[in-house]
Write an enzyme that holds these catalytic residues in place. Structure first.
Site, PDB file in Angstrom:
ATOM      1  N   LYS A 114       0.858  -1.190   0.000  1.00 45.59           N
ATOM      2  CA  LYS A 114       0.000   0.000   0.000  1.00 45.59           C
ATOM      3  C   LYS A 114       0.881   1.222   0.000  1.00 45.59           C
ATOM      4  CE  LYS A 114      -4.509   0.690   0.322  1.00 45.59           C
ATOM      5  NZ  LYS A 114      -5.532  -0.321  -0.025  1.00 45.59           N
TER       6      LYS A 114
HETATM    7  N1  GLU Z   1      -7.353  -0.004  -3.198  1.00 42.12           N
HETATM    8  C1  GLU Z   1      -8.097  -1.194  -3.451  1.00 42.12           C
HETATM    9  C2  GLU Z   1      -8.125  -2.093  -2.229  1.00 42.12           C
HETATM   10  O1  GLU Z   1      -7.911  -1.652  -1.131  1.00 42.12           O
HETATM   11  C3  GLU Z   1      -7.647  -1.910  -4.709  1.00 42.12           C
HETATM   12  C4  GLU Z   1      -6.242  -2.387  -4.707  1.00 42.12           C
HETATM   13  C5  GLU Z   1      -5.775  -2.944  -6.032  1.00 42.12           C
HETATM   14  O2  GLU Z   1      -6.581  -3.070  -6.950  1.00 42.12           O
HETATM   15  O3  GLU Z   1      -4.599  -3.241  -6.117  1.00 42.12           O
HETATM   16  O4  GLU Z   1      -8.428  -3.255  -2.309  1.00 42.12           O
END
Ligand code: GLU
Length: 424
Positions: A114
Site C-alpha cells: 500500500k
Molecule cells: N485499493 C483497493 C483495495 O484496497 C484496490 C487495490 C488494487 O486493486 O490493487 O483493495
C-alpha cells in the site's frame, strides 16, 4: 498471545494494532510457530520518501509519501495508493498487510502493499496533484513494476492518477509499461469493469449471504455509508437487482426513504447540487444516527474505525458487508459476534477491486482484452467461491467469519513461504 486487556482509545483506533489483533488470533488457532508468525507479520519493505513539489503560486512544498510492501510470498506486491492529510505509516502498514490477506483470500497470485501521500487533495489543483504523483512515482521507481509491486487507486486517487504513474514509469524506461499499475483508464490498458468491481464484489457476497438467510433482495433493506467509488457503485448495482437502499450516509449528512431511494436520481441530484442532502424523494436525517437504523444489510464503505467499541452494540443490521478497509475495530468484533451479526469481513467483501485489478494485469501482459461479460463472470466466480470457502471454514471451525478469512489467508501465505524456503 491474544491480548486480553481492553485496548486504550488510541490502541483501538490504530489500524496496525487492529490488523495485529486479528493476525494473532488467527495464527494462534492455526498453531503457526513463532518464527513463521514473525515472517508473516513483518512488512518486508517500508519506503519513506520526501517529495519536493512546486505549487501553482511558485512556492516549494515538501510532501511525505510511503510505500509499504508487506509480502511478495505469493507474487508481486499489490495495493493502492491513497492521498489524505492524515495518512500515517502505521495505517499504510496495516493496509499493506490487509492486501496480502485479501489477495490470499480470493486466491490471486499477488502479495500485498500500500502507498500513501500526506496531502489534502481538495485544496490542490490538478497540476499540483499531477506533480506530486509524478515525483512520488519517480522516488519509488525502482521498487515498483509489473513483476515487483503494482499500485492501484485507493482513497482520493483514481484512473487519472494511475495514468500519470504509468506515464512517468514508462518515460523512465523508454517504453510503455501498462502493467505497472491497475485501475487505469480503459483506453490506456485498463480493464472493463474495474471501476465498479469493488461495489460489484460487495453486491455478489451480499447476495450469497442472503441465500443463507433465506432472504430475497426485494425484501432486503440496506444502509450504505459512503457514496464514492465503492459505496456509490454498490448502491447502484444493489438497487438494480432489487435491494431497497433505505439510507445513504455521507460526510455532510444522510438521506432516508423507507421505500428505497432511487440511486440513479440521487446520483444526478448530487452531481447538480454537490450533496446528497435535500433530495426531493427522501428526508434528511442525522448522519451520526443513520448507521444504527434497523436494516437487513449495513455497508460501511467510507473509512476506518467507524464501527468501534463505543457504538457496535447499537448496530441493528443482520448482515454487515465491509466495503471499506478496516471499518470495524478489533474491539468491536466481539460485540458484533455477541449480537449474532453476520459479518462479511473487508478482506473478502471488498476484494472485487483487486480481483479485477488482477484481470487487468493479466490482460495488459497478454495485450488481449476481455469483454465486460467475461470480466464480470470471472469476478462472480471468484467472489462466490471465496465467500463459500470463508463461511464454510467459519462453520467448520466455529470461528467468526473474519477470523476464518484470516485463517484461510494466513494458511495460504504460510504454505507459500514454507514451499519457497528462506533464502540466505
Ligand atoms: N485499493 C483497493 C483495495 O484496497 C484496490 C487495490 C488494487 O486493486 O490493487 O483493495
Amino acid at each position: 498471545m491474544i491480548v486480553e486487556t481492553a485496548p486504550t482509545e488510541e490502541q483501538e483506533m490504530n489500524p496496525w494494532l487492529a490488523a495485529e489483533a486479528r493476525f494473532e488470533e488467527a495464527s494462534e488457532r492455526l498453531k503457526l510457530d513463532d518464527g513463521m508468525r514473525k515472517v508473516l507479520r513483518t512488512p518486508s519493505r517500508e519506503i519513506i520518501v520526501h517529495i519536493p513539489v512546486m505549487l501553482d503560486d511558485g512556492r516549494l512544498e515538501v510532501f511525505t509519501g510511503y510505500r509499504v510492501q508487506h509480502s511478495i510470498a505469493r507474487g508481486p506486491a499489490k495495493g493502492g495508493i491513497r492521498f489524505a492529510p492524515d495518512v500515517t505509516l502505521d495505517e499504510v502498514r496495516a493496509l499493506a498487510a490487509w492486501m496480502t490477506w485479501k489477495c490470499a483470500v480470493v486466491n490471486i497470485p499477488f502479495g500485498g502493499s500500500k502507498g500513501g501521500v500526506i496531502c489534502e487533495p481538495s485544496v490542490l489543483s490538478e497540476g499540483e496533484l499531477e506533480r506530486i504523483t509524478r515525483r512520488y512515482t519517480a522516488e519509488i521507481l525502482e521498487f515498483i513494476g509489473p513483476e515487483k509491486d503494482v499500485p492501484a487507486p485507493d482513497m482520493n486517487t483514481n484512473e487519472r492518477t494511475m495514468a500519470w504513474i504509468m506515464d512517468t514509469y514508462s518515460m523512465h524506461f523508454r517504453h510503455t509499461v501498462t502493467a505497472v499499475v491497475t485501475g487505469k483508464p480503459f483506453n490506456l490498458g485498463g480493464s472493463r469493469g474495474r471501476v465498479e468491481a469493488t461495489g460489484r464484489g460487495c453486491m455478489i457476497v451480499t447476495l450469497e449471504a442472503l441465500k443463507r438467510f433465506g432472504l430475497r433482495p426485494e425484501d432486503t433493506s440496506v444502509v450504505i455509508q459512503g457514496f464514492g467509488n465503492v459505496g456509490g457503485m454498490a448502491a447502484r448495482l444493489m438497487s438494480a437487482v432489487g435491494f431497497k437502499i433505505v439510507a445513504l450516509i455521507e460526510i455532510d449528512g444522510a438521506v432516508y426513504n423507507k421505500h428505497g431511494l432511487s440511486i440513479q436520481a440521487l446520483m444526478e441530484h448530487k452531481k447538480e447540487s454537490g450533496s446528497i442532502l435535500d433530495f426531493a424523494e427522501a428526508e434528511n436525517i442525522d448522519k451520526d444516527e443513520a448507521m444504527f437504523l434497523p436494516c437487513d444489510v449495513l455497508v460501511p464503505a467510507a473509512k476506518e474505525n467507524v464501527i468501534n467499541s463505543h457504538n457496535a452494540g447499537r448496530i441493528r443490521a443482520r448482515i454487515l458487508c465491509e466495503g471499506a478497509n478496516g471499518p470495524t475495530t478489533a474491539a468491536a468484533d466481539a460485540i458484533l459476534a455477541e449480537n449474532n451479526i453476520f459479518v462479511i469481513p473487508d478482506i473478502l467483501a471488498n476484494a472485487g477491486g483487486v480481483t479485477v485489478s488482477y484481470f487487468e494485469w493479466v490482460q495488459d501482459r497478454q495485450g488481449f482484452f476481455w469483454n465486460l461479460d467475461l470480466v464480470n463472470r470471472r469476478l462472480a466466480e471468484i467472489m462466490v467461491e471465496s465467500f463459500d470457502a470463508v463461511v464454510d471454514y467459519a462453520q467448520k471451525h466455529t470461528v467468526n467469519n473474519r477470523i476464518a478469512a484470516y485463517m484461510v489467508a494466513l494458511d495460504r501465505v504460510a504454505f507459500a513461504v514454507k514451499l519457497r524456503g528462506i533464502y540466505a
